[in-house]
Design an enzyme around this catalytic site. Sequence first.
Site, mmCIF file in Angstrom:
data_model
loop_
_atom_site.group_PDB
_atom_site.id
_atom_site.type_symbol
_atom_site.label_atom_id
_atom_site.label_comp_id
_atom_site.label_asym_id
_atom_site.label_seq_id
_atom_site.Cartn_x
_atom_site.Cartn_y
_atom_site.Cartn_z
ATOM 1 N N HIS A 38 0.830 -1.207 0.000
ATOM 2 C CA HIS A 38 0.000 0.000 0.000
ATOM 3 C C HIS A 38 0.867 1.261 0.000
ATOM 4 O O HIS A 38 1.233 1.761 1.056
ATOM 5 C CB HIS A 38 -0.898 -0.001 1.235
ATOM 6 C CG HIS A 38 -1.771 -1.213 1.331
ATOM 7 N ND1 HIS A 38 -1.299 -2.447 1.733
ATOM 8 C CD2 HIS A 38 -3.095 -1.377 1.061
ATOM 9 C CE1 HIS A 38 -2.294 -3.319 1.719
ATOM 10 N NE2 HIS A 38 -3.391 -2.706 1.308
ATOM 11 N N PRO A 128 -6.326 -4.983 11.171
ATOM 12 C CA PRO A 128 -7.774 -4.925 11.308
ATOM 13 C C PRO A 128 -8.138 -3.492 11.714
ATOM 14 O O PRO A 128 -7.816 -3.052 12.820
ATOM 15 C CB PRO A 128 -8.076 -5.924 12.434
ATOM 16 C CG PRO A 128 -6.846 -6.791 12.532
ATOM 17 C CD PRO A 128 -5.709 -5.891 12.169
ATOM 18 N N HIS A 270 -4.017 3.082 -3.408
ATOM 19 C CA HIS A 270 -4.231 2.570 -2.052
ATOM 20 C C HIS A 270 -3.488 1.270 -1.798
ATOM 21 O O HIS A 270 -2.743 1.166 -0.834
ATOM 22 C CB HIS A 270 -5.737 2.363 -1.773
ATOM 23 C CG HIS A 270 -5.990 1.481 -0.592
ATOM 24 N ND1 HIS A 270 -6.149 1.970 0.674
ATOM 25 C CD2 HIS A 270 -6.045 0.124 -0.472
ATOM 26 C CE1 HIS A 270 -6.310 0.955 1.517
ATOM 27 N NE2 HIS A 270 -6.258 -0.170 0.841
ATOM 28 N N GLU A 419 -17.828 -3.601 24.614
ATOM 29 C CA GLU A 419 -17.022 -4.817 24.774
ATOM 30 C C GLU A 419 -15.794 -4.817 23.863
ATOM 31 O O GLU A 419 -14.693 -5.171 24.280
ATOM 32 C CB GLU A 419 -17.858 -6.073 24.496
ATOM 33 C CG GLU A 419 -19.002 -6.299 25.467
ATOM 34 C CD GLU A 419 -20.264 -5.526 25.103
ATOM 35 O OE1 GLU A 419 -20.290 -4.871 24.038
ATOM 36 O OE2 GLU A 419 -21.229 -5.578 25.891
ATOM 37 N N HIS A 481 -28.528 -14.750 25.031
ATOM 38 C CA HIS A 481 -27.497 -14.568 26.045
ATOM 39 C C HIS A 481 -26.770 -15.862 26.398
ATOM 40 O O HIS A 481 -25.900 -15.869 27.249
ATOM 41 C CB HIS A 481 -28.123 -13.980 27.315
ATOM 42 C CG HIS A 481 -28.390 -12.514 27.213
ATOM 43 N ND1 HIS A 481 -29.123 -11.970 26.185
ATOM 44 C CD2 HIS A 481 -28.006 -11.476 27.993
ATOM 45 C CE1 HIS A 481 -29.194 -10.659 26.340
ATOM 46 N NE2 HIS A 481 -28.515 -10.331 27.433
HETATM 47 C C1 LIG Z 1 -11.526 -4.591 9.828
HETATM 48 C C2 LIG Z 1 -10.990 -4.421 8.447
HETATM 49 N N1 LIG Z 1 -11.829 -4.428 7.417
HETATM 50 C C3 LIG Z 1 -11.365 -4.331 6.158
HETATM 51 C C4 LIG Z 1 -10.029 -4.230 5.923
HETATM 52 C C5 LIG Z 1 -9.511 -4.177 4.516
HETATM 53 N N2 LIG Z 1 -9.028 -2.835 4.220
HETATM 54 C C6 LIG Z 1 -7.756 -2.493 4.326
HETATM 55 S S1 LIG Z 1 -7.464 -0.885 4.002
HETATM 56 C C7 LIG Z 1 -9.098 -0.611 3.666
HETATM 57 C C8 LIG Z 1 -9.577 0.751 3.271
HETATM 58 C C9 LIG Z 1 -9.100 1.747 4.208
HETATM 59 O O1 LIG Z 1 -9.319 3.022 3.739
HETATM 60 P P1 LIG Z 1 -8.536 4.223 4.372
HETATM 61 O O2 LIG Z 1 -8.481 4.055 5.824
HETATM 62 O O3 LIG Z 1 -9.127 5.456 3.831
HETATM 63 O O4 LIG Z 1 -7.070 3.998 3.856
HETATM 64 P P2 LIG Z 1 -6.363 4.724 2.626
HETATM 65 O O5 LIG Z 1 -7.146 4.343 1.407
HETATM 66 O O6 LIG Z 1 -6.414 6.159 2.892
HETATM 67 O O7 LIG Z 1 -5.003 4.128 2.614
HETATM 68 C C10 LIG Z 1 -9.824 -1.773 3.838
HETATM 69 C C11 LIG Z 1 -11.288 -1.875 3.618
HETATM 70 C C12 LIG Z 1 -9.176 -4.222 7.049
HETATM 71 N N3 LIG Z 1 -7.865 -4.138 6.927
HETATM 72 N N4 LIG Z 1 -9.686 -4.284 8.289
#
Ligand SMILES: Cc1ncc(C[n+]2csc(CCOP(=O)(O)OP(=O)(O)O)c2C)c(N)n1
Length: 671
Positions: A38, A128, A270, A419, A481
């Site tokens: 990235h 994540p 990205h 949580e 629950h």
């Molecule tokens: C919980 C989670 N869901 C989905 C992803 C997959 N994912 C990685 S980056 C991204 C998009 C993030 O966008 P942004 O925060 O705007 O990052 P940028 O494009 O600016 O680098 C996604 C959906 C992840 N890493 N974690």
Amino acid sequence: MNEAREQTTVSEAVAHDDMANAIRALAMDAVQAAKSGHPGMPMGMADVATVLFRDFLRFDASDPKWPNRDRFVLSAGHGSMLLYALLYLTGYPGMEIEELKRFRQLGSKTAGHPEYGHAPGIETTTGPLGQGLANAVGMAIAERLLNARFGSDVIDHHTYAVVGDGCLMEGISHEAISLAGHLGLGKLIVLFDDNGISIDGPTSLAVSDDQILRFKACGWNTAKVDGQDPKAIAAALAAARADSSRPWLIACKTTIGYGAPTKAGKASTHGEPLGEEEIKGARKKLDWPYPPFEIPGPILQAWRAVGRKGAKERAGWKQRLAQADAETTAAFADPAGQTRMTAVADAIAAAKAAFAGDETKRATRVWSKMTLERLVPVLPELIGGSADLTGSNGTLTKAHTEIGRGSFSGNYIHYGVREHGMAAAMNGIALNGSFIPYGGTFLVFTDYCRAAIRLSALMRQRVIYVMTHDSIGLGEDGPTHQPIEHLAALRAVPRLRVLRPADGIETAECWEIALNATENPSILALSRQAVANVRTDVSAENRSAKGAYVLSEPEGGRDVTLLATGAEVALAVAAGEALGKDNIRAAVVSMPSMELFRAQPEAYRAQVLGPAPRIAVEAGVAQCWHEWLGPKGRFVGLSDFGASAPAAKLFEHFGLTAEKVAATARQLLAR
Ligand SMILES: Cc1ncc(C[n+]2csc(CCOP(=O)(O)OP(=O)(O)O)c2C)c(N)n1
């Protein structure tokens, strides 16, 4: 401002742009070499990162674990090259240029997403989205706790987190932001990479939140800056540092892939390499004529000086610590160290002795609280809490003092109904290195914590999850629950220990196991309903530590072995007694932890399981029991969701009774 100005001098000779472009070049070249990664985020945030590291972040690359360092969390973990570039440029030990060339390759320090423990300077595992932000909240809490205990001379630092649109779209971000605002964590500064782009395209496809208003509503200070303007960034950071009445959001308007001639500002930067042509164009545009992975001497030297700028402060800190009282020195030399753990062992022994003679039926959650009453006074590093189920979880003791806004001298956190935020904040608290956090909710809501629990395990953090109401035994609250598949699902998480004690003595033993597990998170699965003590021995040995053991061995060899965990152990004991009346010799094995049992030598496991046919009983699904049942084994448990009724009725309704277990044994032996 003075502080900032003073610190800038170390690298004033080299222009900001050159320093920031070094990050951009390393990011685009490493991603290109790896053929994946990235580049966009590091290129967009290079200016912010340069200003932060050069002028504000208090750190010393030569001592990455210095307790009073500022914390830097890259919550937008996909932008890992931003962090790796910074660690290399500032001279963290072991982060050589070779590691950047091996970005994302097997065995390198530069995994796809930053992994805690892979290289010094990686404060937490991120990827994540949103987890890092919530970790940072935990780190900021830990900082305040230490500050309250040892004073500003010893601990007084900031926690910075870089978050993206993705982090802020995740639900966990709200729990984290809300908790931080409530607690007034003024030394937390969040830098939002406000580039308006995520994977699918512009963020306008999916979100129209006003982040400034959102953070404000949660009690944060906010600022908006041009994230490509070093002066504006520095001014915002200086203002944020000057006012620590509330946490800070600095929204930095940036261009993703800044410097890429045709792709800047586009989602295509990205998560994929820019390509040779685009990189060539970026070198031109950024006026960066140097070959891949080559940083000109003066620029590297300027960065290395940034890596050393905290040396004086660190030395001063060491001196102050050396002059502090013995308790303070010990707290940092060996947090929750040997002395404490000896006291813990004594407290557990005393609890077991008291519980052994106690014939009152109690829920294991109550035994847990009684154990905590003894542990909390001797283990100040233990930080308790609950996600709004304090009374139910039995997590608060007489020895606790509650933590709140402006008062951090306590040791109990009301996490609120958050949580996921609680679990991730506990990871941050544990990562600080000085505390052992535990937090409670119902076992069924481990689902709400799961992503953070997984990271506790991945990072090998000693986080203790006090999960009560661990089966249909919770009764009338009904199927929403009642955990059914949860024990199995949690047992599937590598490195996580699922501890399901049968009675008071096992509960005390499981607490001891969890506290001594310096490299594992633990789940304590505790009953709502009262259970009779099945153990009456006062042996000093922690029998639960072997994961499973023979609770009762019939004379003259076994006809059948009954395996059980938690509250169902009493049921197995009753079934064994019933079978005994029919001259069927049943051994009863209590198995509080499959993980610990699996780790025992083969001979011990064979001895415990025995050669006779086996029946396991647990108020959950069969999954994961086949490992212990052998080819002829039977499982008495559940295969569908529970129901709403008093617990005793439910056990009867679902056939989780001593009679059913005994009947299953008779059937099995008759074949
Ligand atoms: C919980 C989670 N869901 C989905 C992803 C997959 N994912 C990685 S980056 C991204 C998009 C993030 O966008 P942004 O925060 O705007 O990052 P940028 O494009 O600016 O680098 C996604 C959906 C992840 N890493 N974690």
